[in-house]
Design a protein around this motif. Structure first.
Motif, mmCIF file in Angstrom:
data_model
loop_
_atom_site.group_PDB
_atom_site.id
_atom_site.type_symbol
_atom_site.label_atom_id
_atom_site.label_comp_id
_atom_site.label_asym_id
_atom_site.label_seq_id
_atom_site.Cartn_x
_atom_site.Cartn_y
_atom_site.Cartn_z
ATOM 1 N N ARG A 23 14.886 -4.496 5.969
ATOM 2 C CA ARG A 23 13.150 -4.338 6.025
ATOM 3 C C ARG A 23 12.999 -2.990 5.640
ATOM 4 O O ARG A 23 12.038 -2.944 4.946
ATOM 5 N N LYS A 49 12.624 -5.411 1.535
ATOM 6 C CA LYS A 49 11.232 -5.890 1.956
ATOM 7 C C LYS A 49 10.215 -4.715 1.481
ATOM 8 O O LYS A 49 9.302 -4.910 0.754
ATOM 9 N N ARG A 50 10.597 -3.432 2.011
ATOM 10 C CA ARG A 50 9.817 -2.177 1.579
ATOM 11 C C ARG A 50 9.767 -2.312 -0.040
ATOM 12 O O ARG A 50 8.743 -2.049 -0.465
ATOM 13 N N GLY A 62 10.232 -4.453 -2.063
ATOM 14 C CA GLY A 62 9.487 -5.605 -2.883
ATOM 15 C C GLY A 62 8.277 -5.770 -2.824
ATOM 16 O O GLY A 62 7.634 -6.478 -3.271
ATOM 17 N N ARG A 63 7.411 -4.912 -2.374
ATOM 18 C CA ARG A 63 5.998 -4.758 -2.234
ATOM 19 C C ARG A 63 5.453 -4.455 -3.772
ATOM 20 O O ARG A 63 6.094 -3.801 -4.546
ATOM 21 N N GLY A 64 4.357 -5.110 -4.044
ATOM 22 C CA GLY A 64 3.865 -4.817 -5.427
ATOM 23 C C GLY A 64 4.118 -5.929 -6.295
ATOM 24 O O GLY A 64 4.967 -6.865 -5.958
ATOM 25 N N ALA A 119 5.284 -13.894 8.388
ATOM 26 C CA ALA A 119 5.458 -12.837 7.376
ATOM 27 C C ALA A 119 5.742 -11.464 7.890
ATOM 28 O O ALA A 119 6.469 -10.746 7.165
ATOM 29 N N ASP A 120 5.379 -11.160 9.304
ATOM 30 C CA ASP A 120 5.736 -10.070 9.927
ATOM 31 C C ASP A 120 7.353 -9.903 10.205
ATOM 32 O O ASP A 120 8.118 -8.988 10.248
ATOM 33 N N ASN A 177 7.945 -10.284 1.403
ATOM 34 C CA ASN A 177 6.779 -10.260 1.444
ATOM 35 C C ASN A 177 6.365 -11.546 0.937
ATOM 36 O O ASN A 177 6.520 -11.933 -0.011
ATOM 37 N N GLU A 204 3.680 -12.753 -0.800
ATOM 38 C CA GLU A 204 3.102 -12.811 -1.988
ATOM 39 C C GLU A 204 4.029 -12.577 -3.195
ATOM 40 O O GLU A 204 3.849 -13.140 -4.216
ATOM 41 N N SER A 205 5.489 -12.387 -2.765
ATOM 42 C CA SER A 205 6.495 -12.403 -3.873
ATOM 43 C C SER A 205 7.097 -13.742 -4.242
ATOM 44 O O SER A 205 7.468 -14.041 -5.395
ATOM 45 N N GLU A 264 4.994 -15.715 -6.794
ATOM 46 C CA GLU A 264 5.134 -14.913 -8.248
ATOM 47 C C GLU A 264 6.637 -15.298 -8.918
ATOM 48 O O GLU A 264 6.588 -15.561 -10.035
#
Length: 300
Positions: free
Chosen positions: A13, A17-18, A20-22, A193-194, A200, A202-203, A206
């Protein structure tokens, strides 16, 4: 739930996960996972490791064998990684462990990755290796396919492609958190999701877009959940109750059964995505032992 799993969840996490944001960064993801793989120990001495170079004249991508001394059966393994990262080195420990528990020779396939090679390159590579094994005289009744995440989806896609060409199918398939729906339409993409410690939501669209390159997301060889599953061999599926791809496993299980395919689904709470591949977890080692028993039972 083991203390190792608790710690792994916390680390994933925070670090995975952190990070992987953006927007998806292909080269960064590859660099990070390849760096981690360099720390993995080599296969145990009881496992023979044999790299296989690409054979362009035969349409074969690179691969490698991980085998016990006297294998009784064959496992063809397709690694995960969203169709854009991971490879032979990242999944070598899992394949070596599976070779031991199944008393098998495991062929790990280094299929081409997106975005350099888009759909259906991975399916073409998987099917080419299956044809090569059949041409070598390997009895399909002694073979089980296996794969995790995107590799789980590729396992199914390869079988669908083989079925379409009238080729023999393996005796079974083992799937770890298979990514079966590149449209990312499963309800757990939102509801978990949480809770998911790795991804995340949204990944995944993509990554799917990189691989599909404009092809429809419900194309069966890209998203086997939407394919004709009838006639496939027995499936053994493992997933976490708390991952965003949970619906990909549960829907596959239900659709397979509805189409006459024998399917067994094992779910564990509060485990990370593809946890059976994480050998530091006692849950993973126990699961790979159970998979070895399934593979042995299917190939007697």
């Amino acid at each position: 739930m083991s203390i190792q799993a608790v710690i792994t969840n916390l680390v994933l996490r925070w670090q995975f996960k952190r990070a992987g944001r953006g927007p998806l960064n292909v080269q960064k993801a590859r660099s990070k996972i390849n760096h981690l793989a360099k720390r993995y120990p080599p296969p145990p001495k009881s496992i023979r490791h044999t790299p296989v170079a690409a054979q362009p004249d035969k349409g074969l991508c690179p691969a490698e064998w991980l085998s016990v001394a006297n294998p009784k059966r064959t496992v063809v393994y397709f690694h995960g990684g969203g169709y854009f990262f991971c490879g032979l080195e990242t999944h070598r420990p899992t394949c070596a462990y599976l070779a031991r528990t199944a008393e098998a020779q495991v062929l790990s396939v280094d299929y081409r990755l997106a975005p350099e090679n888009v759909f259906p390159a991975a399916v073409d590579d998987a099917l080419a290796w299956w044809k090569a094994l059949l041409a070598q005289g390997i009895d399909p009744k002694t073979v089980v396919f296996a794969g995790d995440s995107a590799g789980g989806g590729l396992t199914l896609a390869c079988m669908l492609a083989a079925k379409a060409e009238g080729l023999p199918l393996p005796a079974g398939a083992v799937l770890f958190s298979p990514w079966t729906d590149l449209s990312c339409s499963g309800e757990t993409m939102k509801t978990q999701a949480d809770a998911d410690v790795m991804f995340n939501p949204e990944s995944l669209p993509e990554a799917a877009a990189l691989y599909l390159a404009g092809q429809p997301a419900n194309t069966p060889l890209a998203s086997p959940l939407f394919g004709d599953l009838a006639g496939l061999p027995p499936l053994l599926i493992y997933a976490s109750e708390h991952e965003i791809l949970l619906s990909d496993s549960t829907r596959l299980h239900e659709r397979a059964k509805a189409q006459g395919v024998q399917s067994t689904l094992h779910l564990k709470p509060k485990m990370p995505h593809v946890w059976p591949t994480m050998l530091m977890l006692p849950e993973a080692r126990a699961t790979l032992k159970a998979c070895g028993e399934f593979i042995a039972a299917r190939t007697r």
